[in-house]
Design an enzyme around this catalytic site. Structure first.
Site, PDB file in Angstrom:
ATOM      1  N   TYR A 181     -10.970  15.855 -13.810  1.00 59.69           N
ATOM      2  CA  TYR A 181     -11.979  15.322 -12.887  1.00 59.69           C
ATOM      3  C   TYR A 181     -11.626  13.871 -12.601  1.00 59.69           C
ATOM      4  O   TYR A 181     -11.304  13.117 -13.521  1.00 59.69           O
ATOM      5  CB  TYR A 181     -13.359  15.419 -13.536  1.00 59.69           C
ATOM      6  CG  TYR A 181     -14.479  15.692 -12.563  1.00 59.69           C
ATOM      7  CD1 TYR A 181     -14.550  16.887 -11.862  1.00 59.69           C
ATOM      8  CD2 TYR A 181     -15.489  14.747 -12.354  1.00 59.69           C
ATOM      9  CE1 TYR A 181     -15.584  17.144 -10.978  1.00 59.69           C
ATOM     10  CE2 TYR A 181     -16.531  15.001 -11.477  1.00 59.69           C
ATOM     11  CZ  TYR A 181     -16.573  16.195 -10.784  1.00 59.69           C
ATOM     12  OH  TYR A 181     -17.602  16.445  -9.920  1.00 59.69           O
ATOM     13  N   THR A 228     -23.919  33.129  -4.608  1.00 49.57           N
ATOM     14  CA  THR A 228     -24.623  33.402  -5.861  1.00 49.57           C
ATOM     15  C   THR A 228     -24.584  32.211  -6.822  1.00 49.57           C
ATOM     16  O   THR A 228     -25.242  32.238  -7.854  1.00 49.57           O
ATOM     17  CB  THR A 228     -24.012  34.623  -6.585  1.00 49.57           C
ATOM     18  OG1 THR A 228     -22.628  34.350  -6.833  1.00 49.57           O
ATOM     19  CG2 THR A 228     -24.145  35.880  -5.749  1.00 49.57           C
ATOM     20  N   SER A 229     -23.814  31.178  -6.490  1.00 46.88           N
ATOM     21  CA  SER A 229     -23.810  29.973  -7.330  1.00 46.88           C
ATOM     22  C   SER A 229     -25.188  29.326  -7.263  1.00 46.88           C
ATOM     23  O   SER A 229     -25.996  29.644  -6.386  1.00 46.88           O
ATOM     24  CB  SER A 229     -22.752  28.993  -6.816  1.00 46.88           C
ATOM     25  OG  SER A 229     -23.166  28.448  -5.572  1.00 46.88           O
ATOM     26  N   ILE A 230     -25.454  28.417  -8.201  1.00 49.20           N
ATOM     27  CA  ILE A 230     -26.777  27.773  -8.173  1.00 49.20           C
ATOM     28  C   ILE A 230     -26.947  26.960  -6.900  1.00 49.20           C
ATOM     29  O   ILE A 230     -27.992  27.009  -6.264  1.00 49.20           O
ATOM     30  CB  ILE A 230     -26.987  26.912  -9.432  1.00 49.20           C
ATOM     31  CG1 ILE A 230     -27.098  27.859 -10.634  1.00 49.20           C
ATOM     32  CG2 ILE A 230     -28.248  26.076  -9.291  1.00 49.20           C
ATOM     33  CD1 ILE A 230     -27.631  27.229 -11.876  1.00 49.20           C
ATOM     34  N   VAL A 231     -25.913  26.224  -6.489  1.00 49.44           N
ATOM     35  CA  VAL A 231     -26.021  25.508  -5.215  1.00 49.44           C
ATOM     36  C   VAL A 231     -26.293  26.512  -4.095  1.00 49.44           C
ATOM     37  O   VAL A 231     -27.159  26.282  -3.250  1.00 49.44           O
ATOM     38  CB  VAL A 231     -24.742  24.693  -4.918  1.00 49.44           C
ATOM     39  CG1 VAL A 231     -24.791  24.105  -3.510  1.00 49.44           C
ATOM     40  CG2 VAL A 231     -24.571  23.572  -5.942  1.00 49.44           C
ATOM     41  N   ARG A 242     -18.003  42.957  -5.884  1.00 47.39           N
ATOM     42  CA  ARG A 242     -18.244  42.976  -7.335  1.00 47.39           C
ATOM     43  C   ARG A 242     -19.044  44.224  -7.688  1.00 47.39           C
ATOM     44  O   ARG A 242     -19.701  44.807  -6.814  1.00 47.39           O
ATOM     45  CB  ARG A 242     -19.027  41.735  -7.730  1.00 47.39           C
ATOM     46  CG  ARG A 242     -20.429  41.697  -7.106  1.00 47.39           C
ATOM     47  CD  ARG A 242     -21.159  40.427  -7.489  1.00 47.39           C
ATOM     48  NE  ARG A 242     -20.819  39.338  -6.602  1.00 47.39           N
ATOM     49  CZ  ARG A 242     -21.011  38.047  -6.900  1.00 47.39           C
ATOM     50  NH1 ARG A 242     -21.494  37.709  -8.064  1.00 47.39           N
ATOM     51  NH2 ARG A 242     -20.713  37.109  -6.035  1.00 47.39           N
ATOM     52  N   GLY A 274     -16.604  22.768  -3.430  1.00 47.20           N
ATOM     53  CA  GLY A 274     -16.046  23.402  -4.615  1.00 47.20           C
ATOM     54  C   GLY A 274     -14.859  24.245  -4.216  1.00 47.20           C
ATOM     55  O   GLY A 274     -14.612  24.477  -3.027  1.00 47.20           O
ATOM     56  N   MET A 293     -13.732  27.420  -6.172  1.00 48.43           N
ATOM     57  CA  MET A 293     -13.737  28.362  -7.293  1.00 48.43           C
ATOM     58  C   MET A 293     -12.516  29.267  -7.334  1.00 48.43           C
ATOM     59  O   MET A 293     -12.085  29.684  -8.406  1.00 48.43           O
ATOM     60  CB  MET A 293     -15.024  29.186  -7.268  1.00 48.43           C
ATOM     61  CG  MET A 293     -16.253  28.344  -7.602  1.00 48.43           C
ATOM     62  SD  MET A 293     -17.707  29.345  -8.007  1.00 48.43           S
ATOM     63  CE  MET A 293     -18.154  30.003  -6.403  1.00 48.43           C
ATOM     64  N   LEU A 352     -21.249  14.962  -4.967  1.00 53.33           N
ATOM     65  CA  LEU A 352     -22.507  14.311  -5.357  1.00 53.33           C
ATOM     66  C   LEU A 352     -22.248  13.017  -6.115  1.00 53.33           C
ATOM     67  O   LEU A 352     -22.943  12.015  -5.904  1.00 53.33           O
ATOM     68  CB  LEU A 352     -23.349  15.256  -6.226  1.00 53.33           C
ATOM     69  CG  LEU A 352     -24.740  14.696  -6.549  1.00 53.33           C
ATOM     70  CD1 LEU A 352     -25.644  14.724  -5.329  1.00 53.33           C
ATOM     71  CD2 LEU A 352     -25.379  15.427  -7.716  1.00 53.33           C
TER      72      LEU A 352
END
Lengths: 374, 374
Positions: free
Chosen positions: A95, A194-197, A219, A287, A289, A313
């Site tokens: 990071y 489906t991610s929280i964001v 899936r 992101g 992923m 962020l």
């Protein structure tokens, strides 16, 4: 910061204390306490790492010695902290902004005020607080920081939402606000829904009357996932393979073409977001992923006039706009209290930290967000 | 527009005239002239295409019949017109905005006023004019259009620059102005630096005290090309293979990292532009000569905060900003007259149109911009 505390200790005691041993000898502790003013924190059980590497290999739970609580400082007993992907990336050392090692893990969380310095007026023991903006080193039982670091929140807030309200929900809120003007009736498109964001975007968009087009991985248990997202307010949910058609927009019934898209996957899933966008639209990447890059045709830029941008962020929190951060957090927590902002989490006792970490690392298949309860 | 003229002719004559024959019969022409007012254009020799396809296969030079010059119209004898890549793409049918077939080729050029309608006050025979904003159908010897279409220019302008001043130099000017604020001492990076837009960017940047970092293909005669670009004002010129290093920015001596980059190539050459950009920088895509897409890492968006956008002059010309188009053209032509804006062109007699077209299509290797002289 915990890091500073550890480094300071090393200096005070000529290096006699070390992370390797994880605690002072009784004599050292007595010496330490005598050196400080009367108000000190309890010892803190912390998840620390001395080197960057795979989090399951480099993190250990140790006890850190008490530290002084100065007149403008507040000692907070942490209640709950999440394991976010960015926490993992900081430990891995990949990071771009991260604490120097040795360091305590974590970046957000919720705690209860344990004791306050003599000059602290606005916080009292028992208050619930979050570090706002978030800061490094939340994965420990007691944290001592300046009073300005702490934002008092409504104690009726569900603990796991208070612990997780900044990194993901605030990202969703800012991305909906900062890139284009959306009006009721407009639409957005996103992958990684489906991610929280992703789940927050669906709900925050819906409150504004904005339709969402959601792209998810193929899936097992697909129907159930689609139903869950629709229950949150998703208008359309497609798998990547369902979008293997010439004209994806032909799949939209009454929803207008989106002017704004969000990408947290990359690769084909990013291309699908671009396909849905209308002329002059913007895709925001937050992101990656799939670990695959984003590929864009020349004509998407020239003739479709698309813009591609990013959102981070942690950088946003250093900008002028971040002044409003705390009122946004209050708004998001209010929605959470009212059950209008929901996402799946699993509360895990601190003793099971390494199991939770394995789940967060994806070693045990798809799992809900892991939130450590102290 | 030539298209309207042709279609109108078909209607007037019940389809008896066609592009296939390329001319009226003598009887038809007499009938046509009688039907019009006294002022008509000369017949026009034009490069036309009835179907989309490879330009060398579908274009033909034919004579179009005279047309009426109405009271607000101006008949212009064209002097010179370029063959631009976008002209080729329109004929191929791959350009998103293009005239309906059958059509006359071309989009910009310069001409001399031949005759004016009775209500035209601001233009007189002998004036030099360009269609501004440009419009379809310039590849012909006589054009009749409304007076508003024509912008009178300084007759001291070099003909080949007047013919080519809009599509390429105006693109360079707008791209330097419209995406980020550049101050003297700043820098830009671009690929395709030997293109006309690329050469204009080097020179227009230099006038503003802006450094340019230029990326070109590996090619024979490299030294000569580098010298030419440096003579125009390029600060740095690199070939793609020279940039196969870990840290391209280490190659810059005293030039600051650029906030703005231009891409007209795609593929690896676009990635090189991205590598040079500073945090928060913007890359503008205006072409895709390699026919390869642009590939961008997730971290470029999130952590480096890059923005990717596109520029299309034809769309810009329909925007509010385009009101200033003519004063920009005057500025650019002034620079051309003073020898401060230069780029290589080859003036080719109209009789050799198809040779020029072959050169523009790249059939004869790398060639300067082909400009047809009527």
């Amino acid at each position: 910061m915990a890091l500073i505390r550890m480094v300071a200790m090393k200096v005070v005691h000529g290096g006699a204390w070390s992370l390797r041993h994880g605690r002072f000898s009784a004599a050292q502790r007595a010496q330490t306490i005598r050196a400080f003013s009367s108000l000190v924190s309890p010892p803190s059980k912390a998840v620390v790492y001395e080197n960057h590497g795979s989090p399951d290999a480099v993190t250990r739970v140790i006890e850190l010695p008490p530290v002084e609580v100065k007149e403008n400082q507040v000692c907070v007993k942490m209640l709950a902290v999440p394991i976010n992907p960015s926490d993992i990336n900081r430990i891995e050392g990949v990071y771009p902004v991260r604490p120097q090692v040795p360091a305590v893990g974590g970046y957000e969380g919720v705690g209860e005020v344990y004791s306050v310095g003599s000059a602290v007026k606005d916080l009292s023991p028992g208050d619930w607080v979050i570090p706002s903006p978030p800061s490094f080193g939340t994965w420990q039982t007691y944290i001592v920081k300046e009073q300005d670091v702490w934002h008092k929140i409504n104690k009726d807030s569900p603990m796991e939402y208070a612990a997780t309200i900044t990194v993901n929900p605030l990202t969703a809120l800012r991305m909906l606000e900062d890139f284009t003007t959306l009006n009721s009736g407009d639409s957005i498109v996103q992958n990684g829904a489906t991610s929280i964001v992703g789940q927050c975007i669906i709900q925050l968009a819906r409150f504004r009357g904005i339709h969402s087009i959601n792209i998810i991985r193929d899936r097992p248990g697909l129907d159930e996932v689609q139903e869950k997202l629709k229950a949150l307010g998703a208008d359309e949910v497609f798998t990547e393979s369902q979008l293997e058609v010439k004209n994806v927009k032909g799949l939209l019934s009454s929803i207008p073409e989106p002017a704004l898209g969000f990408n947290c996957v990359g690769g084909n899933a990013a291309s699908l977001v671009l396909k849905f966008l209308r002329m002059g639209g913007t895709m925001v990447t937050y992101g990656g992923m799939s670990k695959k890059p984003i590929t864009v045709s020349t004509s998407s830029f020239i003739f479709k006039d698309l813009s591609l941008k990013g959102f981070w962020l942690q950088k946003w929190l250093t900008s002028d706009k971040a002044k409003e951060c705390r009122s946004m957090i209050d708004y998001l927590l209010c929605l959470a209290r009212e059950g209008k902002l929901k996402y799946e989490m699993e509360l895990v006792p601190f003793d099971n930290f390494h199991t939770a970490l394995d789940k967060a690392l994806g070693k045990l298949g798809s799992q809900p967000k892991q939130v450590i309860k102290f």
